[in-house]
Structure formats: structure tokens, C-alpha cells
Motif scaffolding. Structure first.
Motif, PDB file in Angstrom:
ATOM      1  N   ASP A  61       0.831  -1.215   0.000  1.00  0.00           N
ATOM      2  CA  ASP A  61       0.000   0.000   0.000  1.00  0.00           C
ATOM      3  C   ASP A  61       0.856   1.253   0.000  1.00  0.00           C
ATOM      4  OD1 ASP A  61      -2.280  -1.434   0.055  1.00  0.00           O
ATOM      5  OD2 ASP A  61      -2.785  -1.017   2.172  1.00  0.00           O
ATOM      6  N   ARG A  62       1.866   1.250   0.862  1.00  0.00           N
ATOM      7  CA  ARG A  62       2.682   2.464   0.991  1.00  0.00           C
ATOM      8  C   ARG A  62       3.475   2.726  -0.295  1.00  0.00           C
ATOM      9  NH1 ARG A  62       4.318   6.453   0.442  1.00  0.00           N
ATOM     10  NH2 ARG A  62       5.594   7.842   1.713  1.00  0.00           N
ATOM     11  N   LEU A  63       4.010   1.650  -0.889  1.00  0.00           N
ATOM     12  CA  LEU A  63       4.827   1.841  -2.099  1.00  0.00           C
ATOM     13  C   LEU A  63       3.976   2.165  -3.320  1.00  0.00           C
ATOM     14  CD1 LEU A  63       7.677  -0.817  -1.722  1.00  0.00           C
ATOM     15  CD2 LEU A  63       7.677   1.593  -1.045  1.00  0.00           C
ATOM     16  N   ALA A  64       2.667   1.955  -3.205  1.00  0.00           N
ATOM     17  CA  ALA A  64       1.785   2.297  -4.330  1.00  0.00           C
ATOM     18  C   ALA A  64       1.399   3.773  -4.303  1.00  0.00           C
ATOM     19  CB  ALA A  64       0.535   1.421  -4.288  1.00  0.00           C
ATOM     20  N   GLU A  65       1.723   4.469  -3.212  1.00  0.00           N
ATOM     21  CA  GLU A  65       1.398   5.895  -3.151  1.00  0.00           C
ATOM     22  C   GLU A  65       2.303   6.667  -4.119  1.00  0.00           C
ATOM     23  OE1 GLU A  65       1.140   7.450   0.886  1.00  0.00           O
ATOM     24  OE2 GLU A  65       0.222   5.566   1.499  1.00  0.00           O
ATOM     25  N   ALA A  66       1.754   7.778  -4.631  1.00  0.00           N
ATOM     26  CA  ALA A  66       2.414   8.490  -5.728  1.00  0.00           C
ATOM     27  C   ALA A  66       3.878   8.848  -5.433  1.00  0.00           C
ATOM     28  CB  ALA A  66       1.624   9.749  -6.063  1.00  0.00           C
ATOM     29  N   ASP A  67       4.157   9.320  -4.233  1.00  0.00           N
ATOM     30  CA  ASP A  67       5.525   9.767  -3.947  1.00  0.00           C
ATOM     31  C   ASP A  67       6.529   8.622  -4.006  1.00  0.00           C
ATOM     32  OD1 ASP A  67       4.478   8.552  -1.645  1.00  0.00           O
ATOM     33  OD2 ASP A  67       5.709   9.774  -0.307  1.00  0.00           O
ATOM     34  N   ALA A  68       6.072   7.400  -3.685  1.00  0.00           N
ATOM     35  CA  ALA A  68       6.998   6.268  -3.613  1.00  0.00           C
ATOM     36  C   ALA A  68       7.136   5.537  -4.945  1.00  0.00           C
ATOM     37  CB  ALA A  68       6.552   5.300  -2.526  1.00  0.00           C
ATOM     38  N   VAL A  69       6.282   5.862  -5.896  1.00  0.00           N
ATOM     39  CA  VAL A  69       6.358   5.189  -7.191  1.00  0.00           C
ATOM     40  C   VAL A  69       7.660   5.573  -7.909  1.00  0.00           C
ATOM     41  CG1 VAL A  69       5.287   5.023  -9.485  1.00  0.00           C
ATOM     42  CG2 VAL A  69       3.878   4.860  -7.440  1.00  0.00           C
ATOM     43  N   VAL A  70       8.107   6.797  -7.695  1.00  0.00           N
ATOM     44  CA  VAL A  70       9.327   7.259  -8.373  1.00  0.00           C
ATOM     45  C   VAL A  70      10.611   6.929  -7.618  1.00  0.00           C
ATOM     46  CG1 VAL A  70       8.300   9.046  -9.793  1.00  0.00           C
ATOM     47  CG2 VAL A  70       8.877   9.560  -7.421  1.00  0.00           C
ATOM     48  N   GLY A  71      10.487   6.531  -6.389  1.00  0.00           N
ATOM     49  CA  GLY A  71      11.679   6.179  -5.624  1.00  0.00           C
ATOM     50  C   GLY A  71      11.354   6.069  -4.154  1.00  0.00           C
ATOM     51  N   PHE A  72      12.221   5.395  -3.425  1.00  0.00           N
ATOM     52  CA  PHE A  72      12.005   5.245  -1.983  1.00  0.00           C
ATOM     53  C   PHE A  72      13.287   4.838  -1.286  1.00  0.00           C
ATOM     54  CE2 PHE A  72      10.714   1.264  -4.155  1.00  0.00           C
ATOM     55  CZ  PHE A  72      11.663   0.388  -3.622  1.00  0.00           C
ATOM     56  N   LEU A  73      13.282   5.090  -0.013  1.00  0.00           N
ATOM     57  CA  LEU A  73      14.329   4.577   0.850  1.00  0.00           C
ATOM     58  C   LEU A  73      13.605   3.711   1.866  1.00  0.00           C
ATOM     59  CD1 LEU A  73      17.102   4.396   2.150  1.00  0.00           C
ATOM     60  CD2 LEU A  73      16.709   6.613   3.196  1.00  0.00           C
ATOM     61  N   LEU A  74      13.714   2.422   1.674  1.00  0.00           N
ATOM     62  CA  LEU A  74      12.956   1.485   2.499  1.00  0.00           C
ATOM     63  C   LEU A  74      13.805   1.047   3.695  1.00  0.00           C
ATOM     64  CD1 LEU A  74      10.319  -0.092   2.752  1.00  0.00           C
ATOM     65  CD2 LEU A  74      11.182  -1.703   1.065  1.00  0.00           C
ATOM     66  N   ASP A  75      13.245   1.232   4.879  1.00  0.00           N
ATOM     67  CA  ASP A  75      13.973   1.029   6.133  1.00  0.00           C
ATOM     68  C   ASP A  75      13.199   0.019   6.985  1.00  0.00           C
ATOM     69  OD1 ASP A  75      14.839   1.337   8.776  1.00  0.00           O
ATOM     70  OD2 ASP A  75      14.519   3.499   8.845  1.00  0.00           O
ATOM     71  N   GLY A  76      13.813  -1.125   7.238  1.00  0.00           N
ATOM     72  CA  GLY A  76      13.164  -2.127   8.104  1.00  0.00           C
ATOM     73  C   GLY A  76      12.419  -3.209   7.344  1.00  0.00           C
ATOM     74  N   PHE A  77      12.566  -3.214   6.056  1.00  0.00           N
ATOM     75  CA  PHE A  77      11.918  -4.217   5.208  1.00  0.00           C
ATOM     76  C   PHE A  77      12.793  -4.444   3.978  1.00  0.00           C
ATOM     77  CE2 PHE A  77       9.145  -5.979   2.033  1.00  0.00           C
ATOM     78  CZ  PHE A  77       8.266  -6.764   2.752  1.00  0.00           C
ATOM     79  N   PRO A  78      12.984  -5.660   3.495  1.00  0.00           N
ATOM     80  CA  PRO A  78      12.542  -6.937   4.062  1.00  0.00           C
ATOM     81  C   PRO A  78      13.393  -7.347   5.257  1.00  0.00           C
ATOM     82  CG  PRO A  78      13.842  -7.334   2.079  1.00  0.00           C
ATOM     83  CD  PRO A  78      13.710  -5.846   2.200  1.00  0.00           C
ATOM     84  N   ARG A  79      12.794  -8.149   6.117  1.00  0.00           N
ATOM     85  CA  ARG A  79      13.463  -8.564   7.355  1.00  0.00           C
ATOM     86  C   ARG A  79      13.658 -10.071   7.404  1.00  0.00           C
ATOM     87  NH1 ARG A  79      12.653  -3.854  10.894  1.00  0.00           N
ATOM     88  NH2 ARG A  79      12.660  -4.409  13.054  1.00  0.00           N
ATOM     89  N   ASN A  80      13.072 -10.807   6.510  1.00  0.00           N
ATOM     90  CA  ASN A  80      13.306 -12.264   6.478  1.00  0.00           C
ATOM     91  C   ASN A  80      13.207 -12.717   5.013  1.00  0.00           C
ATOM     92  OD1 ASN A  80      10.590 -12.521   5.797  1.00  0.00           O
ATOM     93  ND2 ASN A  80       9.947 -12.998   7.872  1.00  0.00           N
ATOM     94  N   ILE A  81      13.523 -13.986   4.790  1.00  0.00           N
ATOM     95  CA  ILE A  81      13.626 -14.466   3.406  1.00  0.00           C
ATOM     96  C   ILE A  81      12.283 -14.410   2.678  1.00  0.00           C
ATOM     97  CG2 ILE A  81      13.443 -16.939   3.996  1.00  0.00           C
ATOM     98  CD1 ILE A  81      15.840 -15.592   1.366  1.00  0.00           C
ATOM     99  N   SER A  82      11.201 -14.698   3.383  1.00  0.00           N
ATOM    100  CA  SER A  82       9.928 -14.721   2.654  1.00  0.00           C
ATOM    101  C   SER A  82       9.518 -13.299   2.249  1.00  0.00           C
ATOM    102  CB  SER A  82       8.846 -15.480   3.434  1.00  0.00           C
ATOM    103  OG  SER A  82       8.078 -14.622   4.194  1.00  0.00           O
ATOM    104  N   GLN A  83       9.825 -12.303   3.106  1.00  0.00           N
ATOM    105  CA  GLN A  83       9.553 -10.910   2.715  1.00  0.00           C
ATOM    106  C   GLN A  83      10.432 -10.518   1.525  1.00  0.00           C
ATOM    107  OE1 GLN A  83      10.035  -8.323   6.146  1.00  0.00           O
ATOM    108  NE2 GLN A  83       8.358  -9.294   7.275  1.00  0.00           N
ATOM    109  N   ALA A  84      11.671 -10.996   1.517  1.00  0.00           N
ATOM    110  CA  ALA A  84      12.598 -10.635   0.432  1.00  0.00           C
ATOM    111  C   ALA A  84      12.142 -11.222  -0.898  1.00  0.00           C
ATOM    112  CB  ALA A  84      14.009 -11.092   0.773  1.00  0.00           C
ATOM    113  N   ILE A  85      11.673 -12.469  -0.865  1.00  0.00           N
ATOM    114  CA  ILE A  85      11.217 -13.113  -2.107  1.00  0.00           C
ATOM    115  C   ILE A  85       9.987 -12.387  -2.636  1.00  0.00           C
ATOM    116  CG2 ILE A  85      10.178 -15.244  -3.022  1.00  0.00           C
ATOM    117  CD1 ILE A  85      12.127 -16.761  -1.107  1.00  0.00           C
TER     118      ILE A  85
END
Ligand code: AMP
Length: 196
Positions: free
Chosen positions: A70-94
Motif C-alpha cells: 500500500d505504501r509503495l503504491a502511493e504516488a511519492d513512492a512510485v518514483v523512488g524510496f528509501l525502504l527502512d526495516g523491510f525486508p526482514r526475512n527471506i519470505s519478505q525478500a522473495i
């Protein structure tokens, strides 16, 4: 610019990410901050997350993934982001790799802040956050070592290690220089120009 930032708790990750987000003009998306904001306003998401956060456990993946999507679908994040705290395990990474592929997006770099354990513990005790109990601190550290650190293997060619020890501005400058060296930003001075 699409970046991930990794680092153990207490390494100054949140502080550095906030500064960097401002310097690069990309939104700072911190899953911990989003959970805490939901907790403080008492949303259903916050209530669901609370019992895990209090214990220093990871919030279940399905809840976390939906929130990140949801958060990454917001307009500001579509063009770029600095993601902090995610992914935290292999299933989130995949899951996250699949999401990026689907959107034809690629990560530019994965920043890794490093600091020795003594410094981390000292900083955490100063921070005094509600979930900074001894039990939760050690549980988060264990999860970081067991589940999060191995993810760096997935991002091998993108990882930029930065020494997290020093003054806040000094560490920030190291991060900007490292991004400059990789030609991800046009030299450090261009990026720091609007900081004063
Ligand atoms: P942080 O501020 O990154 O230390 O996160 C605080 C708490 O939020 C963690 O201890 C977890 O309970 C939860 N949390 C943050 N990010 C995630 C994630 N990617 N997956 C699951 N739980 C998370």
C-alpha cells in the motif's frame, strides 16, 4: 532512486535514513515507524501488530506485506524510496523481489550500516523506546542475525557497507560519498547542497 537500508537496531539507521531521504528527495518508508504510527492512533493494524512489537517479534508477513504494498503504491513512492526495516526475512525478500519485477523496478543500492555490539547496546539504552525492554532488544538482535543479515547475500552486488560510528553528519557524508562513488548521485556536493 530505490534504496534499502539495513543495520542492526541502535546503529542510527532511522536517523540516517531520515536525513538521506531529505538529501535525495525520496520518501523514507520505515515499516517500524508505520507500525508505531498505527499503534499510537489505535488502528486495527496497530492493534494487530502490538503484541508482536512488544515482544520484539516480527509482525506476521501477510500483515507487513500488505502494508508495504500500500505504501509503495502511493504516488511519492512510485518514483523512488528509501525502504527502512523491510525486508526482514527471506519470505519478505522473495515477495519484494517479485513486486519489483512486476513493476519493472530495480534496486539501486542496499546500504548496510555497521557498528559494534557495545555501541549498539549503549545507544539503545539511551533511546528509551517503549519496546526497548531487555527481552525485546535481545530478541530483535537475534532475529537480525538469524533472519535479516543472511538477506544481504541476495543483494550481494548492490550492498554498500558504511561505518555507522561517528557524528550524525559524518556518517551521512560517508553514505553520500559511497553513493557518489557508485555514480548513483552526482557527487556528494550536489546532494548536500540544500542541507544547511
Ligand atoms: P523497527 O523500528 O524497525 O525496530 O521495528 C519495530 C518493530 O516493528 C519490530 O520489532 C517488529 O515488531 C515490527 N516490524 C518492523 N518492520 C517489520 C518487518 N519488516 N516485518 C515484521 N515486523 C516488522
Amino acid at each position: 532512486m530505490r534504496l534499502l537500508i539495513f543495520g542492526p537496531q541502535g546503529a542510527g539507521k532511522g536517523t540516517q535514513a531520515a536525513l538521506l531521504s531529505n538529501n535525495l528527495q525520496v520518501p523514507h518508508v520505515s515499516t517500524g515507524d508505520i507500525f508505531r504510527a498505527n499503534l499510537s492512533t489505535g488502528t486495527p493494524l496497530g492493534l494487530q501488530a502490538k503484541k508482536y512489537m512488544d515482544r520484539g517479534e516480527l509482525v506476521p508477513d501477510a500483515i507487513t506485506r500488505a502494508m508495504v504494498a500500500d505504501r509503495l503504491a502511493e504516488a511519492d513512492a512510485v518514483v523512488g524510496f528509501l525502504l527502512d526495516g523491510f525486508p526482514r526475512n527471506i519470505s519478505q525478500a522473495i515477495w519484494f523481489n517479485a513486486l519489483l519485477d512486476e513493476r519493472r523496478h530495480e534496486l539501486d543500492a542496499v546500504l548496510m550500516l555497521v557498528a559494534p555490539d557495545e555501541v549498539l547496546i549503549e545507544r539503545m539504552l539511551l533511546r528509551g523506546r517503549a519496546d526497548d525492554t531487555t527481552a525485546a532488544i535481545s530478541r530483535r538482535l537475534a532475529i537480525y542475525h538469524e533472519e535479516t543479515l543472511p538477506l544481504l547475500d541476495l543483494y550481494r552486488d548492490k550492498v554498500i557497507e558504511v561505518d555507522g560510528i561517528g557524528e550524525i553528519e559524518e556518517v551521512q557524508d560517508r553514505i553520500l560519498s559511497a553513493l557518489g562513488h557508485r555514480e548513483l548521485i552526482r557527487g556528494k556536493s550536489a546532494a548536500v547542497g540544500h542541507r544547511a
